[in-house]
Design a protein around this motif. Structure first.
Motif, PDB file in Angstrom:
ATOM      1  N   ILE A 172       0.859  -1.177   0.000  1.00 22.93           N
ATOM      2  CA  ILE A 172       0.000   0.000   0.000  1.00 22.93           C
ATOM      3  C   ILE A 172       0.898   1.229   0.000  1.00 22.93           C
ATOM      4  O   ILE A 172       1.453   1.607   1.013  1.00 22.93           O
ATOM      5  N   SER A 208     -10.032  -0.451  -3.555  1.00 22.51           N
ATOM      6  CA  SER A 208     -10.125  -1.496  -2.537  1.00 22.51           C
ATOM      7  C   SER A 208      -9.406  -2.730  -3.045  1.00 22.51           C
ATOM      8  O   SER A 208      -9.523  -3.101  -4.220  1.00 22.51           O
ATOM      9  N   THR A 215      -3.514   0.339  -3.147  1.00 27.94           N
ATOM     10  CA  THR A 215      -4.775   1.069  -3.112  1.00 27.94           C
ATOM     11  C   THR A 215      -4.560   2.450  -3.712  1.00 27.94           C
ATOM     12  O   THR A 215      -3.568   3.124  -3.436  1.00 27.94           O
TER      13      THR A 215
END
Length: 292
Positions: free
Chosen positions: A4, A108, A126
């Motif tokens: 992420i 998501s 993300t």
């Protein structure tokens, strides 16, 4: 590398009307989309299964994952898949390209497998497509692929999304954008059979996405050159497979359109028509554009 690199931030509030302060419809099907996630469909196991089936139907129809106009022979390519969903496109593409660097992006990652199980050359991140891309990925990619993001396009205007996709590409890099021509769709029936309920069902799925008819020009006016649109249509022999995919897609948001009882009744009648010889027929659209 972290899985992420850029945390999701809320999607900007939708435009309020000049009178009354109520939000105007700005979603793909005339709805008003609220909250930090504009995706109108589900992310459960059935939805992920639909994405996988959808991927292989697209692959069967197109005959490729990346359009032949886009060079893919270099061994050090960097490829992004935006709105990656469950990651099936990027996994399929990476099978025989161990030296190519792949990155999947989505608001998501709920449908993506765990990081320890990803191939070494695939990373997932993300990213809210309406926000600036992570700084490390600006001008980073040779190829950016995106498919079926009609459901998040606001106000019938793809330019905000296009601008952020463009930022991901190197100069001379290629964008491949895949969509369906819902407004150009039709319901085919065996002579003497009915298809009215199936047509009613798909009308709820169509949306108002006229921007697709102008995307080639929009691309050429916004940082691309020689943008091309390719159209693909499947035959009646494959129609039932595609039809059931569309009905499955419709089921994911049908409760928002009608009461659950009305939705179940419409689905039952539509699938009776499908079993008796009716199917939704929808052309597929692929744009290929080279960044200036």
């Amino acid at each position: 590398m972290s899985d992420i690199d850029n945390q999701v931030t809320p999607v900007e509030s939708h435009v309020e009307s000049m009178t009354g302060g109520e939000a105007r419809p700005n979603g793909w099907n005339g709805a008003v989309v609220h909250g930090d996630d504009p995706y109108a469909l589900l992310r459960d196991c059935n939805a992920s299964t639909r994405l996988t089936a959808q991927h292989y139907l697209w692959k069967d129809l197109l005959g490729y994952l990346v359009h032949p106009d886009i060079p893919t022979r270099a061994t050090n390519l960097k490829i992004a898949d935006v709105a990656t969903g469950n990651g099936i496109w990027i996994h399929d593409m990476a099978r025989d390209k161990p030296t190519v660097e792949f990155h999947g992006f989505d608001i998501s990652l709920d449908q993506v497998g765990p990081k320890p199980w990803l191939p070494a050359n695939i990373s997932m991140h993300t990213w809210d497509i309406f926000k600036e891309p992570p700084a490390r990925f600006v001008g980073y990619f040779d190829i950016v692929h995106v498919r079926l993001i009609t459901v998040v396009i606001k106000n019938n205007d793809p330019r905000p999304v296009l601008a952020n996709l463009t930022k991901l590409l190197k100069p001379g890099g290629y964008l491949q954008w895949d969509e369906v021509d819902t407004l150009g769709s039709s319901t085919k029936v065996v002579p003497g059979r009915a298809g009215e309920n199936l047509d009613q069902l798909f009308t709820q799925l169509k949306g108002r996405d006229t921007w697709k008819y102008h995307l080639t020009q929009i691309m050429d006016e916004n940082g691309y050159t020689d943008s091309q649109l390719y159209t693909y249509e499947y035959g009646l022999g494959m129609a039932r497979f595609w039809n059931d995919l569309y009905v499955s897609t419709w089921k994911e948001f049908a409760p928002l359109l009608k009461t659950p009882e009305a939705s179940r009744e419409l689905e039952q009648k539509a699938m009776d028509e499908a079993r008796n010889g009716a199917a939704i027929m929808t052309p597929k659209l692929v744009w290929v554009a080279k960044k200036v």
